[in-house]
Motif scaffolding. Structure first.
Motif, PDB file in Angstrom:
ATOM      1  N   GLY A 158      -0.015  -2.651  -0.962  1.00 58.85           N
ATOM      2  CA  GLY A 158      -0.758  -3.350   0.089  1.00 58.85           C
ATOM      3  C   GLY A 158      -0.102  -4.666   0.456  1.00 58.85           C
ATOM      4  O   GLY A 158       0.028  -4.996   1.647  1.00 58.85           O
ATOM      5  N   TYR A 159       0.341  -5.408  -0.558  1.00 70.69           N
ATOM      6  CA  TYR A 159       0.948  -6.716  -0.269  1.00 70.69           C
ATOM      7  C   TYR A 159       2.239  -6.558   0.513  1.00 70.69           C
ATOM      8  O   TYR A 159       2.481  -7.280   1.488  1.00 70.69           O
ATOM      9  N   CYS A 160       3.085  -5.612   0.113  1.00 75.51           N
ATOM     10  CA  CYS A 160       4.377  -5.430   0.793  1.00 75.51           C
ATOM     11  C   CYS A 160       4.186  -4.934   2.230  1.00 75.51           C
ATOM     12  O   CYS A 160       4.941  -5.312   3.129  1.00 75.51           O
ATOM     13  N   MET A 161       3.161  -4.102   2.436  1.00 71.61           N
ATOM     14  CA  MET A 161       2.921  -3.624   3.803  1.00 71.61           C
ATOM     15  C   MET A 161       2.417  -4.752   4.693  1.00 71.61           C
ATOM     16  O   MET A 161       2.745  -4.815   5.877  1.00 71.61           O
ATOM     17  N   ALA A 162       1.682  -5.680   4.120  1.00 72.26           N
ATOM     18  CA  ALA A 162       1.164  -6.806   4.908  1.00 72.26           C
ATOM     19  C   ALA A 162       2.190  -7.936   5.035  1.00 72.26           C
ATOM     20  O   ALA A 162       2.086  -8.775   5.936  1.00 72.26           O
ATOM     21  N   HIS A 163       3.186  -7.969   4.137  1.00 72.46           N
ATOM     22  CA  HIS A 163       4.185  -9.050   4.111  1.00 72.46           C
ATOM     23  C   HIS A 163       5.570  -8.425   3.953  1.00 72.46           C
ATOM     24  O   HIS A 163       6.124  -8.369   2.846  1.00 72.46           O
ATOM     25  N   PRO A 164       6.165  -7.977   5.074  1.00 71.31           N
ATOM     26  CA  PRO A 164       7.385  -7.154   5.004  1.00 71.31           C
ATOM     27  C   PRO A 164       8.621  -7.840   4.434  1.00 71.31           C
ATOM     28  O   PRO A 164       9.627  -7.168   4.222  1.00 71.31           O
ATOM     29  N   GLN A 165       8.565  -9.124   4.176  1.00 69.25           N
ATOM     30  CA  GLN A 165       9.705  -9.756   3.509  1.00 69.25           C
ATOM     31  C   GLN A 165       9.852  -9.236   2.074  1.00 69.25           C
ATOM     32  O   GLN A 165      10.927  -9.318   1.484  1.00 69.25           O
ATOM     33  N   TRP A 166       8.757  -8.713   1.537  1.00 71.24           N
ATOM     34  CA  TRP A 166       8.754  -8.251   0.146  1.00 71.24           C
ATOM     35  C   TRP A 166       8.945  -6.752   0.071  1.00 71.24           C
ATOM     36  O   TRP A 166       8.423  -6.001   0.907  1.00 71.24           O
ATOM     37  N   ARG A 167       9.670  -6.325  -0.954  1.00 69.57           N
ATOM     38  CA  ARG A 167       9.799  -4.906  -1.272  1.00 69.57           C
ATOM     39  C   ARG A 167       9.204  -4.651  -2.647  1.00 69.57           C
ATOM     40  O   ARG A 167       9.171  -5.552  -3.494  1.00 69.57           O
ATOM     41  N   ILE A 168       8.820  -3.401  -2.873  1.00 71.06           N
ATOM     42  CA  ILE A 168       8.289  -3.045  -4.185  1.00 71.06           C
ATOM     43  C   ILE A 168       9.445  -2.692  -5.130  1.00 71.06           C
ATOM     44  O   ILE A 168      10.427  -2.066  -4.730  1.00 71.06           O
ATOM     45  N   SER A 169       9.339  -3.121  -6.375  1.00 73.57           N
ATOM     46  CA  SER A 169      10.242  -2.690  -7.443  1.00 73.57           C
ATOM     47  C   SER A 169       9.415  -1.965  -8.490  1.00 73.57           C
ATOM     48  O   SER A 169       8.556  -2.577  -9.135  1.00 73.57           O
ATOM     49  N   LEU A 170       9.668  -0.672  -8.617  1.00 76.04           N
ATOM     50  CA  LEU A 170       8.972   0.098  -9.655  1.00 76.04           C
ATOM     51  C   LEU A 170       9.842   0.148 -10.908  1.00 76.04           C
ATOM     52  O   LEU A 170      11.071   0.148 -10.815  1.00 76.04           O
ATOM     53  N   GLN A 171       9.216   0.186 -12.066  1.00 70.66           N
ATOM     54  CA  GLN A 171       9.974   0.295 -13.320  1.00 70.66           C
ATOM     55  C   GLN A 171      10.317   1.770 -13.538  1.00 70.66           C
ATOM     56  O   GLN A 171       9.679   2.474 -14.320  1.00 70.66           O
ATOM     57  N   THR A 172      11.361   2.217 -12.833  1.00 72.99           N
ATOM     58  CA  THR A 172      11.634   3.654 -12.761  1.00 72.99           C
ATOM     59  C   THR A 172      12.075   4.237 -14.107  1.00 72.99           C
ATOM     60  O   THR A 172      11.913   5.434 -14.344  1.00 72.99           O
ATOM     61  N   HIS A 173      12.631   3.411 -14.995  1.00 72.02           N
ATOM     62  CA  HIS A 173      13.027   3.935 -16.322  1.00 72.02           C
ATOM     63  C   HIS A 173      11.814   4.431 -17.103  1.00 72.02           C
ATOM     64  O   HIS A 173      11.901   5.385 -17.866  1.00 72.02           O
ATOM     65  N   LYS A 174      10.640   3.773 -16.868  1.00 69.30           N
ATOM     66  CA  LYS A 174       9.423   4.212 -17.567  1.00 69.30           C
ATOM     67  C   LYS A 174       8.983   5.581 -17.047  1.00 69.30           C
ATOM     68  O   LYS A 174       8.484   6.404 -17.807  1.00 69.30           O
TER      69      LYS A 174
END
Ligand SMILES: C[S@@+](CC[C@H](N)C(=O)[O-])C[C@H]1O[C@@H](n2cnc3c(N)ncnc32)[C@H](O)[C@@H]1O
Ligand SMILES: Nc1nc2[nH]cc(C(=O)O)c2c(=O)[nH]1
Ligand code: SF4
Ligand SMILES: [Mg+2]
Length: 211
Positions: free
Chosen positions: A190-206
């Protein structure tokens, strides 16, 4: 006696987080942190309370006390050959120990050197990739770098995303805080969609079940 580096563990895996996610890397995890002792009984009183990592001591995979050359040789021995050798220095807080001579020794063995830091310690000039992850209630001294990766949410005043968007980073990531009983991913989406300067980083190794 020559100085030694206190290494919790070192292993070969894929970088799970941030802009380099998916890239093969040797992880070099330094023991100790300036924002938490690492002991569970101290967690609730620590500056950083959500840490997902055991960084106490030298008892992990390939852990130990290593001289400069031994430490660089260990990292080099874990690279399979091919590509551009890449080492991610993490911890604990790696910048309590990682210094120019060790970075040089890693460069001499052909490595690009990345660091994951809480941003409270000045970064040596020669590091190739700087990831800063600011913590509420810890004074941020590193205000430029390659990526800023903020664990979200941190409810405290001063650790909200807008406090960081004017800093000198190339990438701005929000990483869902991994905590028992709560899924913080929808809040980051929700935050990234409302504030496009930010991207999501998922902990993909988990998700992949790798170190
Ligand atoms: C264990 S820290 C070590 C490096 C350094 N001390 C730091 O905080 O950046 C590595 C990364 O994991 C992140 N991290 C730690 N605990 C986390 C958690 N519970 N959920 C999501 N990310 C977490 C940190 O913010 C940092 O980006
Ligand atoms: N695969 C993998 N990627 C990571 N990115 C940052 C990590 C860290 O603990 O610093 C980490 C880690 O522990 N494993
Ligand atoms: S600063 Fe980094 S290593 Fe230290 S307690 Fe926080 S997340 Fe863990
Ligand atoms: Mg980790």
């Amino acid at each position: 006696m020559a100085r030694t580096y206190k290494i919790k563990e070192s292993f070969y895996t894929l970088q799970g987080e941030g802009a380099q996610a998916g890239r093969a890397a040797v992880f070099l995890r330094f023991a100790g942190c300036n924002l938490w002792s690492g002991r569970e009984e101290d967690r609730s009183g620590a500056v950083c309370q959500f840490c997902d990592t055991d960084f106490i001591g030298t008892d992990g995979q390939n852990g130990g006390r290593y001289t400069l050359q031994e430490c660089a040789d260990l990292v080099a021995s874990l690279w399979p050959g091919g590509g551009t050798p890449y080492v991610v220095c993490t911890g604990g807080e790696p910048l309590l120990q990682l210094d120019e001579p060790l970075i040089q020794a890693l460069h001499d063995r052909g490595f690009e050197v990345a660091v994951e830091t809480n941003g409270t310690v000045v970064v040596p000039e020669s590091i190739d990739w700087v990831c800063v992850s600011p913590k509420a209630n810890a004074k941020l001294v590193v205000t430029v770098g390659d990526e800023l990766k903020l664990v979200y949410p941190q409810p405290e005043w001063g650790a909200q995303p807008p406090a960081f968007t004017d800093l000198g980073f190339t990438h701005f990531f929000l990483q869902p805080k991994d905590e028992p009983g709560t899924d913080n991913t929808p809040a980051v989406v929700g935050y990234c969609m409302a504030h496009p300067q930010w991207r999501i980083s998922l902990q993909t190794h988990k998700m992949m079940g790798i170190d």
